[in-house]
Design a protein around this motif. Structure first.
Motif, PDB file in Angstrom:
ATOM      1  N   PHE A 250      32.275 -12.838  -9.908  1.00 45.80           N
ATOM      2  CA  PHE A 250      33.320 -13.685 -10.504  1.00 45.80           C
ATOM      3  C   PHE A 250      32.892 -14.156 -11.890  1.00 45.80           C
ATOM      4  N   ASN A 251      31.646 -14.608 -12.017  1.00 46.54           N
ATOM      5  CA  ASN A 251      31.168 -15.107 -13.311  1.00 46.54           C
ATOM      6  C   ASN A 251      31.211 -14.034 -14.391  1.00 46.54           C
ATOM      7  N   ASP A 252      30.839 -12.810 -14.032  1.00 47.25           N
ATOM      8  CA  ASP A 252      30.898 -11.716 -15.009  1.00 47.25           C
ATOM      9  C   ASP A 252      32.318 -11.523 -15.529  1.00 47.25           C
ATOM     10  N   ARG A 253      33.273 -11.583 -14.630  1.00 41.72           N
ATOM     11  CA  ARG A 253      34.672 -11.428 -15.032  1.00 41.72           C
ATOM     12  C   ARG A 253      35.142 -12.637 -15.846  1.00 41.72           C
ATOM     13  N   LEU A 254      34.612 -13.805 -15.524  1.00 38.47           N
ATOM     14  CA  LEU A 254      35.005 -15.013 -16.248  1.00 38.47           C
ATOM     15  C   LEU A 254      34.545 -14.957 -17.707  1.00 38.47           C
ATOM     16  N   VAL A 255      33.358 -14.459 -17.943  1.00 38.21           N
ATOM     17  CA  VAL A 255      32.876 -14.300 -19.321  1.00 38.21           C
ATOM     18  C   VAL A 255      33.829 -13.406 -20.106  1.00 38.21           C
ATOM     19  N   SER A 256      34.239 -12.293 -19.506  1.00 40.78           N
ATOM     20  CA  SER A 256      35.186 -11.390 -20.176  1.00 40.78           C
ATOM     21  C   SER A 256      36.521 -12.071 -20.415  1.00 40.78           C
ATOM     22  N   LEU A 257      36.964 -12.878 -19.451  1.00 39.58           N
ATOM     23  CA  LEU A 257      38.227 -13.593 -19.604  1.00 39.58           C
ATOM     24  C   LEU A 257      38.154 -14.584 -20.763  1.00 39.58           C
ATOM     25  N   ILE A 258      37.055 -15.329 -20.867  1.00 37.36           N
ATOM     26  CA  ILE A 258      36.897 -16.292 -21.955  1.00 37.36           C
ATOM     27  C   ILE A 258      36.963 -15.578 -23.305  1.00 37.36           C
ATOM     28  N   ASN A 259      36.288 -14.444 -23.411  1.00 37.75           N
ATOM     29  CA  ASN A 259      36.323 -13.669 -24.660  1.00 37.75           C
ATOM     30  C   ASN A 259      37.735 -13.204 -24.982  1.00 37.75           C
ATOM     31  N   ASP A 260      38.458 -12.782 -23.955  1.00 36.71           N
ATOM     32  CA  ASP A 260      39.827 -12.309 -24.148  1.00 36.71           C
ATOM     33  C   ASP A 260      40.742 -13.441 -24.609  1.00 36.71           C
ATOM     34  N   LEU A 261      40.597 -14.609 -24.017  1.00 33.05           N
ATOM     35  CA  LEU A 261      41.427 -15.750 -24.406  1.00 33.05           C
ATOM     36  C   LEU A 261      41.168 -16.132 -25.861  1.00 33.05           C
ATOM     37  N   ASN A 262      39.904 -16.154 -26.244  1.00 32.12           N
ATOM     38  CA  ASN A 262      39.570 -16.518 -27.621  1.00 32.12           C
ATOM     39  C   ASN A 262      40.077 -15.491 -28.624  1.00 32.12           C
ATOM     40  N   THR A 263      40.133 -14.233 -28.203  1.00 27.08           N
ATOM     41  CA  THR A 263      40.580 -13.160 -29.104  1.00 27.08           C
ATOM     42  C   THR A 263      42.090 -13.135 -29.265  1.00 27.08           C
ATOM     43  N   ASN A 264      42.801 -13.407 -28.182  1.00 23.83           N
ATOM     44  CA  ASN A 264      44.242 -13.145 -28.168  1.00 23.83           C
ATOM     45  C   ASN A 264      45.135 -14.378 -28.228  1.00 23.83           C
ATOM     46  N   LEU A 265      44.584 -15.577 -28.056  1.00 26.03           N
ATOM     47  CA  LEU A 265      45.402 -16.784 -28.136  1.00 26.03           C
ATOM     48  C   LEU A 265      45.105 -17.501 -29.457  1.00 26.03           C
ATOM     49  N   PRO A 266      46.077 -17.693 -30.305  1.00 21.33           N
ATOM     50  CA  PRO A 266      45.849 -18.321 -31.615  1.00 21.33           C
ATOM     51  C   PRO A 266      45.204 -19.699 -31.492  1.00 21.33           C
ATOM     52  N   ASN A 267      44.126 -19.897 -32.244  1.00 19.33           N
ATOM     53  CA  ASN A 267      43.409 -21.178 -32.314  1.00 19.33           C
ATOM     54  C   ASN A 267      42.760 -21.602 -30.997  1.00 19.33           C
ATOM     55  N   ALA A 268      42.675 -20.679 -30.037  1.00 22.50           N
ATOM     56  CA  ALA A 268      42.005 -21.008 -28.769  1.00 22.50           C
ATOM     57  C   ALA A 268      40.502 -21.134 -28.998  1.00 22.50           C
ATOM     58  N   GLN A 269      39.916 -22.147 -28.362  1.00 23.02           N
ATOM     59  CA  GLN A 269      38.479 -22.372 -28.440  1.00 23.02           C
ATOM     60  C   GLN A 269      37.950 -22.610 -27.024  1.00 23.02           C
ATOM     61  N   PHE A 270      37.877 -21.541 -26.267  1.00 21.27           N
ATOM     62  CA  PHE A 270      37.322 -21.590 -24.920  1.00 21.27           C
ATOM     63  C   PHE A 270      35.826 -21.297 -24.985  1.00 21.27           C
ATOM     64  N   THR A 271      35.062 -21.907 -24.118  1.00 19.13           N
ATOM     65  CA  THR A 271      33.648 -21.568 -24.022  1.00 19.13           C
ATOM     66  C   THR A 271      33.226 -21.560 -22.558  1.00 19.13           C
ATOM     67  N   TYR A 272      32.229 -20.745 -22.261  1.00 15.15           N
ATOM     68  CA  TYR A 272      31.740 -20.554 -20.896  1.00 15.15           C
ATOM     69  C   TYR A 272      30.430 -21.298 -20.711  1.00 15.15           C
ATOM     70  N   ILE A 273      30.348 -22.095 -19.650  1.00 11.52           N
ATOM     71  CA  ILE A 273      29.115 -22.800 -19.300  1.00 11.52           C
ATOM     72  C   ILE A 273      28.451 -22.025 -18.169  1.00 11.52           C
ATOM     73  N   ASN A 274      27.287 -21.462 -18.464  1.00 11.27           N
ATOM     74  CA  ASN A 274      26.585 -20.590 -17.523  1.00 11.27           C
ATOM     75  C   ASN A 274      25.688 -21.433 -16.620  1.00 11.27           C
ATOM     76  N   VAL A 275      26.224 -21.858 -15.487  1.00 16.43           N
ATOM     77  CA  VAL A 275      25.489 -22.738 -14.577  1.00 16.43           C
ATOM     78  C   VAL A 275      24.250 -22.046 -14.026  1.00 16.43           C
ATOM     79  N   THR A 276      24.324 -20.746 -13.845  1.00 21.12           N
ATOM     80  CA  THR A 276      23.162 -20.005 -13.335  1.00 21.12           C
ATOM     81  C   THR A 276      22.019 -20.027 -14.339  1.00 21.12           C
ATOM     82  N   SER A 277      22.319 -19.837 -15.615  1.00 21.37           N
ATOM     83  CA  SER A 277      21.281 -19.915 -16.639  1.00 21.37           C
ATOM     84  C   SER A 277      20.661 -21.306 -16.672  1.00 21.37           C
ATOM     85  N   ILE A 278      21.515 -22.330 -16.572  1.00 24.99           N
ATOM     86  CA  ILE A 278      21.016 -23.701 -16.574  1.00 24.99           C
ATOM     87  C   ILE A 278      20.115 -23.946 -15.377  1.00 24.99           C
ATOM     88  N   ALA A 279      20.451 -23.327 -14.240  1.00 29.58           N
ATOM     89  CA  ALA A 279      19.659 -23.521 -13.021  1.00 29.58           C
ATOM     90  C   ALA A 279      18.328 -22.782 -13.058  1.00 29.58           C
TER      91      ALA A 279
END
Length: 361
Positions: A250-279
């Motif tokens: 799910f997380n892998d797909r979420l990263v791709s989704l965040i990138n897609d939203l930022n690319t295709n939605l005007p002025n969108a500023q989404f960011t992904y918080i990687n809880v696994t990396s933090i852990a």
């Protein structure tokens, strides 16, 4: 071993962060969507077994009162509000009224999921779709307070939105015994279903005027005490690796989704918080010794199994525990996680930016 690598920001770094923060509020308002990791009272009036309005929950909260937070003190939303310069925690949706909503609302609900059906085994809850409906009602109130919808739109574009949801879609759906309707899907197919639904929800949040959105991934839920007690551990691992692997899809797909939203939605500023990396990466949490057991005495059976036993025993060394009950982190864990989400310690913690940079863009 994975659980022994549960790593957070060190106390020294946390002190440095506190000293360098400005006291000015960094955004005009802060909206929180999520589950029990962020719930601060929305489930209190609901008919549900997912409740934390009794002791020992809140034992370390100011006043030592249970507020509905699923931990011993403050949760991650509280710490993020502090880091953002808010003088008080963001109020729960069920209790806020009047001009107080201009600083934001917390819509999070224990047992809530991306899917409407997730968490139904515990009772009523505000699933993500219902949280979005509640936000729509809030926007109407903000428009009335500011005079018109145009003013509300301009205001909302400056606000921070945090979305931290998805764990219950696994814990209280896909892996919920007895098997749920979703369990017939492969982990890949289930991750696809989740992302398809979540994509619509995040796009709806954008359509409602949100531009700055931090989205948390699903953490190492195969390492929480409840899942370890329910599912077999293999290959000498301290965690249920199959659950962590499924959440990772799910997380892998979420990263791709965040990138897609930022690319295709005007002025969108989404960011992904990687809880696994933090852990798993970065400086260690000084003083933490107990990594795979709850601090409070938990209920052994029934729909609320794994939550704290009402008025049950609680450990005295709470800052040495990762988990307060069988599901939820302690206050000290939440503080460290919020610090790393706000200001990344490693490049892998957030993508493309951490919350501190997101609110300054």
């Amino acid at each position: 071993m994975a659980i022994t690598k549960w790593i957070f920001l060190s106390l020294t770094m946390m002190m440095t962060l506190t000293l360098t923060l400005t006291h000015d509020q960094q955004v005009p308002c802060f909206f929180i969507f999520g589950d029990s990791q962020s719930d601060n009272g929305n489930n209190n009036p609901l008919i549900t077994n997912a409740k934390a309005d009794y002791r020992p929950y809140g034992i370390d909260f100011p006043g030592a009162v249970p507020t509905g937070r699923f931990t011993n003190g403050k949760n991650m939303a509280d710490f993020l509000a502090e880091l953002l310069g808010f003088s008080d925690s963001i109020p729960p949706f069920v209790a806020a009224q009047g001009s107080a909503i201009l600083k934001g609302l917390n819509y999070a609900s224990g047992a809530a999921g991306i899917l409407d059906s997730s968490g139904i085994n515990l009772g009523d809850r505000f699933c993500m779709n219902r949280q979005l409906q509640n936000h729509m009602a809030t926007i109407d109130q903000i428009a009335a307070l500011l005079g018109n919808q145009t003013a509300a739109d301009i205001y909302l574009r400056q606000c921070l939105n945090v979305v931290n949801i998805g764990g219950n879609d696994y814990i209280n759906n896909y892996y919920q015994p007895p098997p749920s309707s979703s369990s017939s899907l492969t982990p890949d197919a289930f991750a696809d279903e989740l992302i398809a639904t979540f994509s619509l929800q995040l796009r709806s949040l954008y359509d409602l005027g949100s531009r700055k959105v931090a989205v948390f991934g699903v953490g190492l839920i195969g390492c929480i005490p409840q899942e370890i007690s329910l599912y077999p551990i293999t290959n000498g691992s301290p965690c249920v690796d199959s659950i962590n692997i499924a959440a990772g899809l799910f997380n892998d797909r979420l990263v791709s989704l965040i990138n897609d939203l930022n690319t295709n939605l005007p002025n969108a500023q989404f960011t992904y918080i990687n809880v696994t990396s933090i852990a798993l990466g970065g400086p260690s949490l000084i003083g933490v010794k107990v990594l795979d057991a709850p601090c409070c005495e938990v209920q052994k059976a029934g729909a609320a199994a794994g939550q704290c036993l009402p008025d049950g025993a609680v450990c005295g060394n709470r800052d040495e525990y990762i988990f307060f009950d069988n599901f939820h982190p302690t206050q000290i864990s939440y503080s460290m996680m919020a610090s790393r989400a706000y200001r990344a310690s490693l490049p892998t913690d957030t993508s493309p930016v951490d919350i501190e940079r997101l609110v300054r863009q």
